[in-house]
Design a protein around this motif. Structure first.
Motif, short mmCIF file in Angstrom:
data_model
loop_
_atom_site.label_atom_id
_atom_site.label_comp_id
_atom_site.label_asym_id
_atom_site.label_seq_id
_atom_site.Cartn_x
_atom_site.Cartn_y
_atom_site.Cartn_z
N GLU A 115 0.84 -1.20 0.00
CA GLU A 115 0.00 0.00 0.00
C GLU A 115 0.87 1.25 0.00
N GLY A 116 0.27 2.33 -0.47
CA GLY A 116 0.93 3.63 -0.37
C GLY A 116 2.12 3.82 -1.27
N GLU A 117 2.15 3.14 -2.39
CA GLU A 117 3.30 3.27 -3.30
C GLU A 117 3.11 4.38 -4.33
N GLY A 118 1.92 4.98 -4.35
CA GLY A 118 1.69 6.10 -5.24
C GLY A 118 1.13 5.75 -6.61
N TYR A 119 0.73 4.50 -6.82
CA TYR A 119 0.12 4.15 -8.10
C TYR A 119 -1.24 4.82 -8.20
N ASP A 120 -1.62 5.22 -9.40
CA ASP A 120 -2.90 5.88 -9.63
C ASP A 120 -3.98 4.81 -9.82
N THR A 121 -4.38 4.21 -8.72
CA THR A 121 -5.41 3.18 -8.73
C THR A 121 -6.47 3.54 -7.70
N PRO A 122 -7.68 3.00 -7.83
CA PRO A 122 -8.75 3.33 -6.88
C PRO A 122 -8.46 2.96 -5.42
N THR A 123 -7.60 1.97 -5.19
CA THR A 123 -7.37 1.50 -3.82
C THR A 123 -6.00 1.86 -3.26
N ASP A 124 -5.09 2.33 -4.11
CA ASP A 124 -3.69 2.57 -3.71
C ASP A 124 -3.05 1.31 -3.15
N GLN A 125 -3.52 0.16 -3.63
CA GLN A 125 -2.93 -1.12 -3.26
C GLN A 125 -2.37 -1.79 -4.51
N ARG A 126 -1.31 -2.58 -4.29
CA ARG A 126 -0.74 -3.38 -5.38
C ARG A 126 -0.66 -4.82 -4.91
N TYR A 127 -1.57 -5.63 -5.41
CA TYR A 127 -1.50 -7.07 -5.16
C TYR A 127 -0.50 -7.62 -6.16
N CYS A 128 0.69 -7.92 -5.69
CA CYS A 128 1.80 -8.40 -6.50
C CYS A 128 1.74 -9.93 -6.46
N ILE A 129 1.28 -10.53 -7.55
CA ILE A 129 0.92 -11.94 -7.56
C ILE A 129 1.80 -12.72 -8.53
N ASN A 130 2.27 -13.88 -8.10
CA ASN A 130 3.05 -14.75 -8.98
C ASN A 130 2.18 -15.27 -10.11
N SER A 131 2.65 -15.15 -11.35
CA SER A 131 1.91 -15.69 -12.50
C SER A 131 1.62 -17.17 -12.32
N ILE A 132 2.58 -17.89 -11.79
CA ILE A 132 2.45 -19.33 -11.65
C ILE A 132 1.35 -19.73 -10.66
N SER A 133 0.89 -18.77 -9.85
CA SER A 133 -0.21 -19.02 -8.91
C SER A 133 -1.57 -18.85 -9.57
N LEU A 134 -1.57 -18.34 -10.80
CA LEU A 134 -2.81 -17.97 -11.47
C LEU A 134 -3.07 -18.79 -12.72
N LYS A 135 -4.34 -18.81 -13.11
CA LYS A 135 -4.75 -19.35 -14.43
C LYS A 135 -5.76 -18.37 -14.99
N LEU A 136 -5.47 -17.81 -16.15
CA LEU A 136 -6.36 -16.85 -16.79
C LEU A 136 -7.43 -17.58 -17.58
N VAL A 137 -8.68 -17.22 -17.32
CA VAL A 137 -9.81 -17.73 -18.09
C VAL A 137 -10.32 -16.56 -18.92
N PRO A 138 -10.01 -16.54 -20.22
CA PRO A 138 -10.42 -15.41 -21.06
C PRO A 138 -11.94 -15.26 -21.10
N ALA A 139 -12.38 -14.00 -21.19
CA ALA A 139 -13.81 -13.72 -21.32
C ALA A 139 -14.26 -14.19 -22.69
N GLU A 140 -15.49 -14.64 -22.75
CA GLU A 140 -16.04 -15.07 -24.05
C GLU A 140 -16.33 -13.85 -24.91
N ALA A 141 -16.02 -13.98 -26.19
CA ALA A 141 -16.29 -12.88 -27.13
C ALA A 141 -17.79 -12.73 -27.31
N GLU A 142 -18.24 -11.50 -27.37
CA GLU A 142 -19.67 -11.25 -27.53
C GLU A 142 -20.09 -11.30 -28.96
#
Length: 142
Positions: A115-142
């Protein structure tokens, strides 16, 4: 991994089951609180629209509309998908005081929040997450 005080994971597996399900690299990060090297993760620079799930249990954690460019070497988000999607726990390893981010569903390690790093985001938080912990599920095209 230390248990999260006061909470019980919804997804429970033995360490043998986790080892059978995850690659050695995934296990090291998700179950042993490791960190992947910066700037090499699959989702560091991804701009695909969709939802990011826990690679261990499939719970939705973050959405692409909260992902932002922090240039830190890991995917960064300013807010979880739901208020109860992640758990936070104090981390005093490596001689630092940080806040660890865990999947609320299976208690796997995801990364850290700052927190408090000065990024211009609504929460002023940066969840710094390992890619390997995630799996992206793309949104379906409309």
């Amino acid at each position: 991994m230390k248990p999260v005080v006061g909470t019980t994971p919804r997804v429970v597996r033995s360490e043998q089951e986790w080892r059978a399900q995850l690659s050695p690299e995934e296990y090291a990060v998700l179950r042993e609180a490791g960190t992947e090297r910066p700037f090499v993760g699959e989702y560091t620079d991804t701009k695909t629209t969709g939802a990011y799930e826990c690679r261990a249990c499939g719970a939705e954690l973050f959405r692409s509309d909260t992902k932002f460019e922090s240039h830190c070497g890991w995917p960064s988000f300013f807010d979880p998908a739901e208020s109860d999607a992640v758990l936070l726990r104090e981390d005093r390893t490596l001689g630092m005081r940080r806040i660890e981010v865990l999947c609320a569903s299976c208690h796997s390690h995801l990364g850290h929040v700052f927190e408090g790093e000065g990024y211009d985001t609504p929460t002023d938080q940066r969840y710094c997450i390992n890619s390997i912990s995630l799996k992206l599920v793309p949104a379906e095209a409309e």
